[in-house]
Motif scaffolding. Structure first.
Motif, mmCIF file in Angstrom:
data_model
loop_
_atom_site.group_PDB
_atom_site.id
_atom_site.type_symbol
_atom_site.label_atom_id
_atom_site.label_comp_id
_atom_site.label_asym_id
_atom_site.label_seq_id
_atom_site.Cartn_x
_atom_site.Cartn_y
_atom_site.Cartn_z
ATOM 1 N N MET A 1 26.498 4.624 49.376
ATOM 2 C CA MET A 1 26.893 5.546 50.759
ATOM 3 C C MET A 1 26.384 4.984 51.994
ATOM 4 S SD MET A 1 26.090 9.289 48.807
ATOM 5 C CE MET A 1 24.141 8.738 48.560
ATOM 6 N N LYS A 2 27.180 5.181 53.066
ATOM 7 C CA LYS A 2 26.864 4.651 54.123
ATOM 8 C C LYS A 2 27.322 5.961 55.189
ATOM 9 C CE LYS A 2 27.477 1.062 57.958
ATOM 10 N NZ LYS A 2 25.932 1.378 58.242
ATOM 11 N N SER A 3 26.329 6.517 56.080
ATOM 12 C CA SER A 3 26.557 7.541 57.007
ATOM 13 C C SER A 3 27.212 7.076 58.460
ATOM 14 C CB SER A 3 25.269 8.253 57.254
ATOM 15 O OG SER A 3 25.644 9.121 58.106
ATOM 16 N N PHE A 4 28.053 7.802 58.990
ATOM 17 C CA PHE A 4 28.460 7.823 60.335
ATOM 18 C C PHE A 4 27.545 7.816 61.485
ATOM 19 C CE2 PHE A 4 29.147 12.173 59.786
ATOM 20 C CZ PHE A 4 28.679 12.791 61.161
ATOM 21 N N ILE A 5 26.217 8.424 60.881
ATOM 22 C CA ILE A 5 25.041 8.708 61.860
ATOM 23 C C ILE A 5 24.267 7.314 61.437
ATOM 24 C CG2 ILE A 5 22.919 9.874 62.119
ATOM 25 C CD1 ILE A 5 25.077 11.574 62.857
ATOM 26 N N ASN A 6 23.914 6.903 62.865
ATOM 27 C CA ASN A 6 22.964 5.560 63.053
ATOM 28 C C ASN A 6 21.794 6.105 62.544
ATOM 29 O OD1 ASN A 6 21.928 2.960 63.624
ATOM 30 N ND2 ASN A 6 21.139 4.023 65.522
ATOM 31 N N ILE A 7 21.307 5.265 61.245
ATOM 32 C CA ILE A 7 19.778 5.581 60.896
ATOM 33 C C ILE A 7 18.939 4.665 61.127
ATOM 34 C CG2 ILE A 7 18.738 6.451 58.434
ATOM 35 C CD1 ILE A 7 21.323 7.270 57.542
ATOM 36 N N PRO A 8 17.791 4.784 61.588
ATOM 37 C CA PRO A 8 16.996 3.724 62.057
ATOM 38 C C PRO A 8 16.323 2.906 60.605
ATOM 39 C CG PRO A 8 16.186 5.595 63.176
ATOM 40 C CD PRO A 8 17.174 5.966 62.251
ATOM 41 N N GLU A 9 16.022 1.686 60.644
ATOM 42 C CA GLU A 9 15.566 1.094 59.427
ATOM 43 C C GLU A 9 14.323 1.590 59.136
ATOM 44 O OE1 GLU A 9 14.463 -3.797 58.157
ATOM 45 O OE2 GLU A 9 14.912 -3.186 60.341
ATOM 46 N N ASN A 10 14.099 1.877 57.519
ATOM 47 C CA ASN A 10 13.032 2.298 57.164
ATOM 48 C C ASN A 10 12.929 3.752 57.441
ATOM 49 O OD1 ASN A 10 12.273 -0.150 55.992
ATOM 50 N ND2 ASN A 10 11.035 -0.661 57.630
ATOM 51 N N SER A 11 13.771 4.201 57.870
ATOM 52 C CA SER A 11 13.721 5.871 57.976
ATOM 53 C C SER A 11 13.530 6.521 56.744
ATOM 54 C CB SER A 11 14.948 6.534 58.726
ATOM 55 O OG SER A 11 15.094 7.842 58.535
ATOM 56 N N ASP A 12 12.781 7.717 56.858
ATOM 57 C CA ASP A 12 12.435 8.315 55.557
ATOM 58 C C ASP A 12 13.753 9.391 55.049
ATOM 59 O OD1 ASP A 12 9.933 7.745 55.042
ATOM 60 O OD2 ASP A 12 8.844 9.280 55.918
ATOM 61 N N PHE A 13 14.522 9.379 56.373
ATOM 62 C CA PHE A 13 15.447 10.397 55.785
ATOM 63 C C PHE A 13 16.973 9.801 56.002
ATOM 64 C CE2 PHE A 13 12.139 12.486 58.576
ATOM 65 C CZ PHE A 13 11.754 13.373 57.383
ATOM 66 N N SER A 14 17.017 8.880 54.784
ATOM 67 C CA SER A 14 18.373 7.986 54.514
ATOM 68 C C SER A 14 19.430 9.055 54.038
ATOM 69 C CB SER A 14 18.276 7.124 53.637
ATOM 70 O OG SER A 14 17.896 7.674 52.217
ATOM 71 N N ILE A 15 20.474 8.697 53.841
ATOM 72 C CA ILE A 15 21.847 9.721 53.238
ATOM 73 C C ILE A 15 21.422 10.021 51.773
ATOM 74 C CG2 ILE A 15 23.234 7.734 52.612
ATOM 75 C CD1 ILE A 15 25.484 9.329 53.579
ATOM 76 N N HIS A 16 20.738 9.291 51.136
ATOM 77 C CA HIS A 16 20.056 9.843 49.770
ATOM 78 C C HIS A 16 18.884 10.732 49.999
ATOM 79 C CE1 HIS A 16 21.932 5.968 48.666
ATOM 80 N NE2 HIS A 16 21.629 5.228 49.764
ATOM 81 N N ASN A 17 18.662 11.141 50.857
ATOM 82 C CA ASN A 17 17.244 12.163 50.863
ATOM 83 C C ASN A 17 17.984 13.589 50.951
ATOM 84 O OD1 ASN A 17 15.244 13.660 51.069
ATOM 85 N ND2 ASN A 17 14.063 12.309 52.414
ATOM 86 N N ILE A 18 18.495 14.069 52.285
ATOM 87 C CA ILE A 18 19.168 15.249 52.395
ATOM 88 C C ILE A 18 17.815 16.516 52.019
ATOM 89 C CG2 ILE A 18 20.994 16.838 52.479
ATOM 90 C CD1 ILE A 18 21.722 14.069 53.372
ATOM 91 N N PRO A 19 16.816 16.482 53.027
ATOM 92 C CA PRO A 19 15.720 17.352 52.524
ATOM 93 C C PRO A 19 16.212 18.652 53.188
ATOM 94 C CG PRO A 19 15.420 16.072 54.369
ATOM 95 C CD PRO A 19 16.400 15.467 54.044
ATOM 96 N N PHE A 20 15.296 19.746 53.147
ATOM 97 C CA PHE A 20 15.673 21.189 53.736
ATOM 98 C C PHE A 20 14.265 21.623 54.564
ATOM 99 C CE2 PHE A 20 18.822 20.672 50.245
ATOM 100 C CZ PHE A 20 19.871 20.947 51.015
#
Length: 415
Positions: A1-20
């Protein structure tokens, strides 16, 4: 999966996360939210725009709330569907990737959103489930021969803590006061705690109410657990050591606990499951479980003096836990104790075998006998006024990272 949002490298909040979580938007509007990279998404507005209409079981805007409780009470079929829908919407070429109106209304820079307590916590229980931590503390207070008490390998030991004094990351609190009895004194003294400590823990949050008399089995536990948080269960060691016999923690623990603002779902953590350490002797039937019930979550603790730099003082891992979440919840309810939506259950201090993996100052300095040296030249036996403790945690495997952000708290002088 790849997001249209730019995600910084080593971000805790990847598209695989989706926390609440729950955030304050524009300094006045409160909504349940999620996060990807450095963007926080207002879920109440996303709901109003119709993006969750196709999900069965969500008949009103439960995101327009001050806590996640109403949302998580809908249960896994709904909360999982919402998470997967968000994941779908955030991917490249999704229906909102080029929807400027939705992006402008729902997406905020994380630095502009004030995060709140994610859930209302009706009840809070703290376990004592790391064998390395329990052994270390036992050695200090009872000696090598009696380090573990006879019940420790038979039950997940725990106690009921104070829910009202759980605060969200970034909160400050005053050093607690109470009775202490110095080793060389005949009688106790009263004053500010002199041995203030952190405890590196993780917590899990339940998504259901049960009736008194009912139990949750180890096989049912994962369906009853919405997700996990980082948790700092502050401890006044000198107050606690005087008061804890015969009934256990009281003033030494109830003054403050700090929780991370983002709740990471069990589903996001599924790829990082590992085996529970071998349990000997064999546990009773109601504590037996199947599958991989521990989770490989790297945990780091930092101590930051006022106006100073962060000092990494501990590198531990949630996978070290002797008793797992399924066993903790099964034991908690085996006597018929009812649970409530939003209940928080903390792991107990998480320590590994190596000194740099110990999860408290009590262990890291071995009860103050081996002070920690900080980069500014100062030393710490325990936590001093105006110190900040920061905990960070994440799971990572095969290029996929799912993290919790951080939980931080600052100690102010006693009132």
């Amino acid at each position: 999966m790849k997001s249209f949002i730019n995600i910084p490298e080593n971000s805790d909040f990847s598209i695989h996360n989706i926390p609440f979580g729950v955030g304050v938007f524009n300094k006045e509007y409160i909504s349940c939210c999620t996060r990807i990279g450095d963007m926080v998404i207002d879920l109440a507005t996303l709901y109003d725009y119709g993006f969750f209409d196709e999900i069965e079981g969500i008949d009103e805007n439960v995101f327009e709330a001050y806590t996640l409780n109403e949302f998580i009470e809908l249960g896994k079929p709904v909360t999982n569907a919402v998470r997967l829908k968000i994941q779908e919407l955030l991917q490249e070429n999704s229906k909102i990737a080029d929807d400027e109106k939705t992006i402008e209304a729902c997406f905020y820079d994380c630095n502009s959103v004030q995060m709140m307590m994610p859930v209302h916590v009706p009840n809070y229980t703290d376990f004592y489930s790391s064998i390395e931590h329990a052994t270390n503390v036992g050695k200090m207070f009872r000696g090598e021969e009696n380090a573990l008490l006879p019940n420790w390998k038979h039950i997940p030991v725990g106690y009921h803590g104070r829910a009202s004094s759980i605060v969200v990351s970034g909160s400050e609190f005053h050093r607690p006061k109470g009775q202490m009895k110095p080793a060389d004194a005949a009688n106790p003294i009263f004053g500010p705690c002199k041995q203030l400590d952190f405890e590196l823990e993780m917590g899990f949050i339940v998504n259901k109410n049960t009736e008194m008399g009912d139990s949750i089995s180890t096989t049912e536990a994962n369906d009853a657990i919405f997700g996990m948080v980082l948790f700092n269960d502050w401890s006044a060691r000198d107050i606690q050591s005087w008061e804890y016999v015969p009934l256990g923690p009281f003033l030494g623990k109830n003054f403050c606990s700090t929780v991370s603002p983002w709740v990471v779902t069990l589903e996001a953590l599924e790829p990082f499951r590992v085996e529970t350490p071998k349990q000997e002797p064999e546990v009773l039937d109601y504590l037996k479980f199947e599958g991989k019930q521990n989770i490989d979550i790297k945990l780091n603790v930092y101590l930051q003096p006022e106006n100073g730099t962060e000092n990494l003082i501990s590198e531990s891992n949630y996978k070290y836990m002797y008793w797992n979440m399924a066993q903790q919840l099964a034991h908690h309810t085996i006597n018929g104790c009812n649970v409530e939506v939003g209940d928080l259950y903390a792991s107990g201090t998480i320590s590994g075998k190596e000194k740099n993996s110990f999860g408290s100052m009590l262990e890291l300095t071995w009860r103050g006998t081996k002070p920690l040296k900080l980069t500014d030249g100062s030393e710490r036996k325990f936590i001093e006024d105006n110190d900040t403790i920061i905990m960070r945690g994440y799971a990572e495997k095969e290029g996929i990272r799912v993290g919790f952000g951080e939980v931080s708290g600052k100690v102010l002088p006693a009132k």
